[in-house]
Design an enzyme around this catalytic site. Structure first.
Site, PDB file in Angstrom:
ATOM      1  N   GLU A   8      -3.714  14.529  11.519  1.00 64.38           N
ATOM      2  CA  GLU A   8      -4.695  14.147  10.511  1.00 64.38           C
ATOM      3  C   GLU A   8      -6.128  14.325  11.008  1.00 64.38           C
ATOM      4  O   GLU A   8      -6.546  13.675  11.974  1.00 64.38           O
ATOM      5  CB  GLU A   8      -4.474  12.683  10.102  1.00 64.38           C
ATOM      6  CG  GLU A   8      -3.062  12.392   9.596  1.00 64.38           C
ATOM      7  CD  GLU A   8      -2.820  10.923   9.359  1.00 64.38           C
ATOM      8  OE1 GLU A   8      -3.765  10.116   9.558  1.00 64.38           O
ATOM      9  OE2 GLU A   8      -1.690  10.559   8.983  1.00 64.38           O
ATOM     10  N   HIS A  42      -6.469  12.262  14.504  1.00 67.00           N
ATOM     11  CA  HIS A  42      -5.288  11.544  14.977  1.00 67.00           C
ATOM     12  C   HIS A  42      -4.129  12.533  14.958  1.00 67.00           C
ATOM     13  O   HIS A  42      -3.583  12.841  13.895  1.00 67.00           O
ATOM     14  CB  HIS A  42      -4.993  10.321  14.098  1.00 67.00           C
ATOM     15  CG  HIS A  42      -6.139   9.359  14.044  1.00 67.00           C
ATOM     16  ND1 HIS A  42      -6.827   9.079  12.881  1.00 67.00           N
ATOM     17  CD2 HIS A  42      -6.738   8.636  15.016  1.00 67.00           C
ATOM     18  CE1 HIS A  42      -7.779   8.205  13.137  1.00 67.00           C
ATOM     19  NE2 HIS A  42      -7.752   7.919  14.436  1.00 67.00           N
ATOM     20  N   TYR A  49     -15.395   3.808   4.858  1.00 68.06           N
ATOM     21  CA  TYR A  49     -13.940   3.892   4.747  1.00 68.06           C
ATOM     22  C   TYR A  49     -13.378   2.504   4.979  1.00 68.06           C
ATOM     23  O   TYR A  49     -13.721   1.839   5.971  1.00 68.06           O
ATOM     24  CB  TYR A  49     -13.400   4.886   5.770  1.00 68.06           C
ATOM     25  CG  TYR A  49     -11.893   5.041   5.766  1.00 68.06           C
ATOM     26  CD1 TYR A  49     -11.221   5.377   4.596  1.00 68.06           C
ATOM     27  CD2 TYR A  49     -11.162   4.860   6.930  1.00 68.06           C
ATOM     28  CE1 TYR A  49      -9.847   5.517   4.586  1.00 68.06           C
ATOM     29  CE2 TYR A  49      -9.781   5.018   6.937  1.00 68.06           C
ATOM     30  CZ  TYR A  49      -9.127   5.335   5.761  1.00 68.06           C
ATOM     31  OH  TYR A  49      -7.768   5.478   5.752  1.00 68.06           O
ATOM     32  N   HIS A  88      -2.399   4.982  14.935  1.00 67.22           N
ATOM     33  CA  HIS A  88      -3.725   4.732  14.388  1.00 67.22           C
ATOM     34  C   HIS A  88      -3.596   3.735  13.242  1.00 67.22           C
ATOM     35  O   HIS A  88      -2.495   3.399  12.812  1.00 67.22           O
ATOM     36  CB  HIS A  88      -4.386   6.031  13.910  1.00 67.22           C
ATOM     37  CG  HIS A  88      -3.531   6.832  12.973  1.00 67.22           C
ATOM     38  ND1 HIS A  88      -2.503   7.628  13.403  1.00 67.22           N
ATOM     39  CD2 HIS A  88      -3.534   6.949  11.616  1.00 67.22           C
ATOM     40  CE1 HIS A  88      -1.922   8.217  12.369  1.00 67.22           C
ATOM     41  NE2 HIS A  88      -2.519   7.807  11.269  1.00 67.22           N
ATOM     42  N   HIS A 101       0.251   3.154  11.879  1.00 68.98           N
ATOM     43  CA  HIS A 101       1.073   4.311  11.558  1.00 68.98           C
ATOM     44  C   HIS A 101       1.185   5.258  12.747  1.00 68.98           C
ATOM     45  O   HIS A 101       0.236   5.447  13.504  1.00 68.98           O
ATOM     46  CB  HIS A 101       0.397   5.061  10.386  1.00 68.98           C
ATOM     47  CG  HIS A 101       1.230   6.130   9.760  1.00 68.98           C
ATOM     48  ND1 HIS A 101       0.691   7.216   9.118  1.00 68.98           N
ATOM     49  CD2 HIS A 101       2.571   6.290   9.690  1.00 68.98           C
ATOM     50  CE1 HIS A 101       1.650   7.990   8.662  1.00 68.98           C
ATOM     51  NE2 HIS A 101       2.809   7.447   9.003  1.00 68.98           N
ATOM     52  N   HIS A 145       0.868  -1.173   0.000  1.00 72.37           N
ATOM     53  CA  HIS A 145       0.000   0.000   0.000  1.00 72.37           C
ATOM     54  C   HIS A 145       0.907   1.226   0.000  1.00 72.37           C
ATOM     55  O   HIS A 145       1.731   1.391   0.895  1.00 72.37           O
ATOM     56  CB  HIS A 145      -0.886  -0.009   1.257  1.00 72.37           C
ATOM     57  CG  HIS A 145      -1.956   1.044   1.264  1.00 72.37           C
ATOM     58  ND1 HIS A 145      -1.685   2.394   1.268  1.00 72.37           N
ATOM     59  CD2 HIS A 145      -3.308   0.940   1.272  1.00 72.37           C
ATOM     60  CE1 HIS A 145      -2.820   3.076   1.282  1.00 72.37           C
ATOM     61  NE2 HIS A 145      -3.824   2.218   1.283  1.00 72.37           N
TER      62      HIS A 145
END
Length: 432
Positions: free
Chosen positions: A332, A356, A341, A362, A326, A283
């Protein structure tokens, strides 16, 4: 008019735009020539922004004695320490629609602030909820440009340089200092706003991607000249260094008959974004989905990135396809325009939002991790979804409104509670 950052020219009456010069001794139709500058005069050509406006009355006639005005839910940075909520990953259900008549300005609800409005650094995030038109009220923001993301109901945005209809799946940007008013196309409206105190939004460099894909310049639309010659009592509201002021007018300030230049409002259809992603494995960083970026002066570190997660194909082989876990120096703020989502299929609903902050971990919830870890990795299209992120290099400080909002999900942190220990000393791990 298509194009991003173009030098446009447009007139609502034939011959209203002077040719060959900006400020003739007598402008056509008895109009007043006036320059609106969005950058210092000496800014390099590539970042120098200004438009010449030919209007019925000069702007000094659209200003009188000001009086202070209170918009209590609209906050500016720095706005620190006005609540007692502890640090954490946060998520909210949608902000409720108001019962009392509420226009676009009165319905602005600040969620976070970052940086310092006085030094033109940072941003604020807002949600707006509205059920009334602005009528004969007009507004300009001397502090920031506004990126508006409708989620429910369309907006008809009348600016000095033209009118735009902006509906869910679209965005619009109103430059710093530009006068506008908002009417509702569907009776009620809700959406998100990014208030950019810093350098204006521009398109990110594509680097090795080359000349095409992501947000293509031709898909940005700037309105043609439109004006109203209306002599009636009006009110102009100004946001300046985080404070609000109002002045009474005798005529509409939207009286620009013709204009030319590159400092102008624009809209963009998010469904025209051409995403680029992994076509073999892994990703990529979410920065690959950046629509607009506001630079900070430090190469590669944005004051704000506006990122979307649109409909797209997932085809990566032997890969965990959702966003990975992450921790990030950037902060964010996320919103969901419609659909689901993929990293959090439950709890993050259209009209909702999450925060976040920098260095807080998160990633996918437990159910999302399980699903992605066991999925048959055939090509799959993510359909019917549009999420976005306002990301900034600065910490986003929560407002009292957001900290005490009834729709704050007290159980959000629990979405990771069922993540299991898979390590058992074997290369395969324990997937029972």
């Amino acid at each position: 008019m298509p194009g991003f950052g173009n030098d446009f020219e447009t007139e609502a009456l034939p011959g209203a735009l002077p040719q060959g010069q900006n400020s003739p001794q007598r402008a056509p139709y008895g109009l007043y020539a006036e320059q609106l500058s969005g950058s210092p005069f000496t800014a390099p050509r590539g970042t120098n922004e200004r438009s010449w406006l030919y209007r019925i009355r000069p702007s000094v006639k659209h200003s009188g004695r000001f009086s202070a005005l209170d918009l209590p839910h609209w906050k500016s940075a720095p706005n620190v320490g006005d609540h007692s909520l502890a640090l954490g990953q946060l998520r909210w259900d949608p902000v409720p629609m108001p019962d009392a008549p509420t226009d676009f300005l009165a319905g602005m609800r600040t969620v976070t602030t970052a940086g310092d409005v006085h030094t033109q650094v940072g941003m604020a995030t807002h949600v707006y909820v509205a059920n009334a038109d602005m009528g004969d009220d007009f507004f300009f923001n001397a502090d920031a440009e506004l990126l508006i993301v409708p989620q429910v109901g369309g907006l008809r945005v009348f600016t000095e340089l033209g009118a735009m209809e902006v509906v869910p799946k679209e965005i619009c940007v109103i430059p710093r200092g530009m006068i506008f008013r908002v009417e509702l196309m569907d009776g009620t409206a809700r959406g998100y706003v990014c208030e950019n105190y810093g350098a204006k939004f521009t398109l990110p460099d594509r680097g090795p991607i080359g000349a095409n894909c992501l947000a293509n310049p031709r898909d940005f639309k700037t309105p043609v000249a439109w004006y109203e010659d209306a002599e009636k009592p009006c009110r102009l509201i100004v946001k300046w260094c985080g404070t609000f002021h109002a002045t009474e007018l005798g005529a509409s300030p939207l009286d620009v008959v013709a204009w030319h230049g590159n400092y102008a409002p624009y809209k963009y259809d998010l469904t025209t974004y051409s995403p680029v992603g992994a076509i073999l494995f892994d990703h990529p960083d979410p920065s690959i989905f950046t629509v607009l970026t506001a630079p900070s002066g430090e190469e590669g570190t944005a004051n704000i990135d506006f990122v979307i997660f649109p409909e797209r194909w997932m085809v990566a082989e032997h890969s965990f396809r959702p966003p990975w876990y992450h921790r990030n120096i950037m902060s964010e703020f996320m919103g969901l325009i419609y659909g689901r989502y993929d990293a959090k299929e439950e709890g993050f609903v259209p009209g909702g939002m999450s925060l976040h902050n920098m260095m807080l971990p998160h990633g996918p919830d437990a159910a999302g991790f399980e699903k992605a870890s066991r999925a048959d990795l055939k090509p799959e299209k993510l359909s019917g979804t549009m999420a976005f992120m306002f990301e900034t290099r600065f910490p986003q400080h929560l407002t009292r409104f957001a900290a005490e909002l009834d729709t704050l999900q007290d159980t959000y942190i629990d979405c990771w509670a069922d993540l299991k220990k898979r390590f058992d000393g074997t290369p395969e791990g324990n997937w029972d």
